[in-house]
Design an enzyme around this catalytic site. Sequence first.
Site, mmCIF file in Angstrom:
data_model
loop_
_atom_site.group_PDB
_atom_site.id
_atom_site.type_symbol
_atom_site.label_atom_id
_atom_site.label_comp_id
_atom_site.label_asym_id
_atom_site.label_seq_id
_atom_site.Cartn_x
_atom_site.Cartn_y
_atom_site.Cartn_z
ATOM 1 N N ALA A 6 3.186 5.743 -3.043
ATOM 2 C CA ALA A 6 4.341 6.487 -3.558
ATOM 3 C C ALA A 6 4.221 6.725 -5.051
ATOM 4 O O ALA A 6 4.454 7.835 -5.548
ATOM 5 C CB ALA A 6 5.636 5.735 -3.240
ATOM 6 N N VAL B 18 0.843 -1.201 0.000
ATOM 7 C CA VAL B 18 0.000 0.000 0.000
ATOM 8 C C VAL B 18 0.879 1.251 0.000
ATOM 9 O O VAL B 18 0.617 2.208 -0.738
ATOM 10 C CB VAL B 18 -0.956 -0.011 1.202
ATOM 11 C CG1 VAL B 18 -1.786 1.272 1.243
ATOM 12 C CG2 VAL B 18 -1.871 -1.228 1.150
ATOM 13 N N ASP B 19 1.926 1.247 0.810
ATOM 14 C CA ASP B 19 2.866 2.368 0.803
ATOM 15 C C ASP B 19 3.519 2.522 -0.568
ATOM 16 O O ASP B 19 3.683 3.638 -1.073
ATOM 17 C CB ASP B 19 3.946 2.173 1.866
ATOM 18 C CG ASP B 19 3.523 2.656 3.234
ATOM 19 O OD1 ASP B 19 2.717 3.597 3.307
ATOM 20 O OD2 ASP B 19 3.989 2.098 4.243
ATOM 21 N N HIS B 20 3.914 1.401 -1.155
ATOM 22 C CA HIS B 20 4.557 1.458 -2.477
ATOM 23 C C HIS B 20 3.628 2.092 -3.506
ATOM 24 O O HIS B 20 4.034 2.988 -4.257
ATOM 25 C CB HIS B 20 4.960 0.052 -2.932
ATOM 26 C CG HIS B 20 6.246 -0.422 -2.367
ATOM 27 N ND1 HIS B 20 7.355 -0.677 -3.129
ATOM 28 C CD2 HIS B 20 6.613 -0.684 -1.092
ATOM 29 C CE1 HIS B 20 8.354 -1.084 -2.369
ATOM 30 N NE2 HIS B 20 7.921 -1.102 -1.119
#
Length: 401
Positions: free
Chosen positions: A174, A169-171
């Site tokens: 980004a 999810v963070d990737h």
Amino acid sequence: MRGALSGIRVVDLSRVLAGPMCSQMLADHGAHVIKVEPPGGDDTRTLGPPFDRHGDASYFSAINRGKQCISIDLSKPPGRRVLERLLEEADVLIENFLPGTLEKWGISYEGWIKERFPRLIHCSISGFGADGPLGGLPGYDAVLQALCGLMSVNGEQASGPTRIGVPIVDHLTAYTALSGILLALQGRNVSGQGQHVEATLFDAALSLLVPHAANYFQSHQEPGLLGSAHPNIAPYDRFTCGDGEIFLGIMNRGQFERFCGVVERPDLAVDERFADNAGRLQHRDALRVEIEHAICHRARKTLCDALMAAGVPAAPVHSVSEAFAQPHAKHREMVVARDDYKGIGLPVRLHGTPGSPGASPRPFNSDAVCVLESLGFTALEIEQLFADGVVPAPNTAIPFA
């Protein structure tokens, strides 16, 4: 050659993963990025072991190359004046404070940034956005995986819902932020005006539910745990062979027939149960038994090489070290190796204006004097910023909690 973003200046107030990864990608393609950390430093500097020779965790080095580093206490008015000078020359501001934090300091897009810096693109990254039922709440990758249904379709019956092993999810957030910034830069080329770009972990997590959401919208049946299998395709799963596991990605009739030929089981290709994808899905358990019986004595590399040569997508299930040891990883320059740094290469290539991995990650606050001098601060003013604790003095250890 200079990168596609050469001449673009970025002030990065973000920390942890999504924001720093976004700004690293901008830096890899030529943007000048100044990373502004709080007095306690970016949290990822502490997320180890392992640690590098500066005492920073390897996690930090993964997403912070190509940046100048300075620490500024933005809770103090003199710190906000330093930020104002940084923004005078900036094209992009990236931050991932909890919504309302900047406003508490008198820094908001509508009331402050837009008026003073009309060409600035302000990218805010947060868990849920500033408003709505969950607006302003904190968000972390695994929490969003749980909340947004990703864990419910990842794992097996024995394990139950399972966190995806990378902070996906963070990737994606980004990359979403990166896309938004690039779109806004193009919009500025047309209008001359900057804008506010918003990326949230919540939106990114829900957008990952392909094809599970579409399947649910159509069938009204709740997706379940399938392990490594695919809800719409078979055989598209992990299988055990003689010396380990492989993954087969067979999408159509032709690939299935070629697979049957390579494993010397032509009878499977004419079995009515497996005549088309719908049948293979219906009889996936029986198909698994037949496939594993056919490959149980075969070496995974030899088998996968033969399948790929026949046009059947297949791969050994590699460890991380095996993945980066592949000759193709070297050919694609996906490992950056220097005396003081080792990292992952650029995942996007521009052949006209190629990017390149930025300088090795910098120690905490190591560029403070250089950055302040570039903003026009005098030696006396810089000493006062140090004395007031607005900027830590050079060589000051990070006061990690």
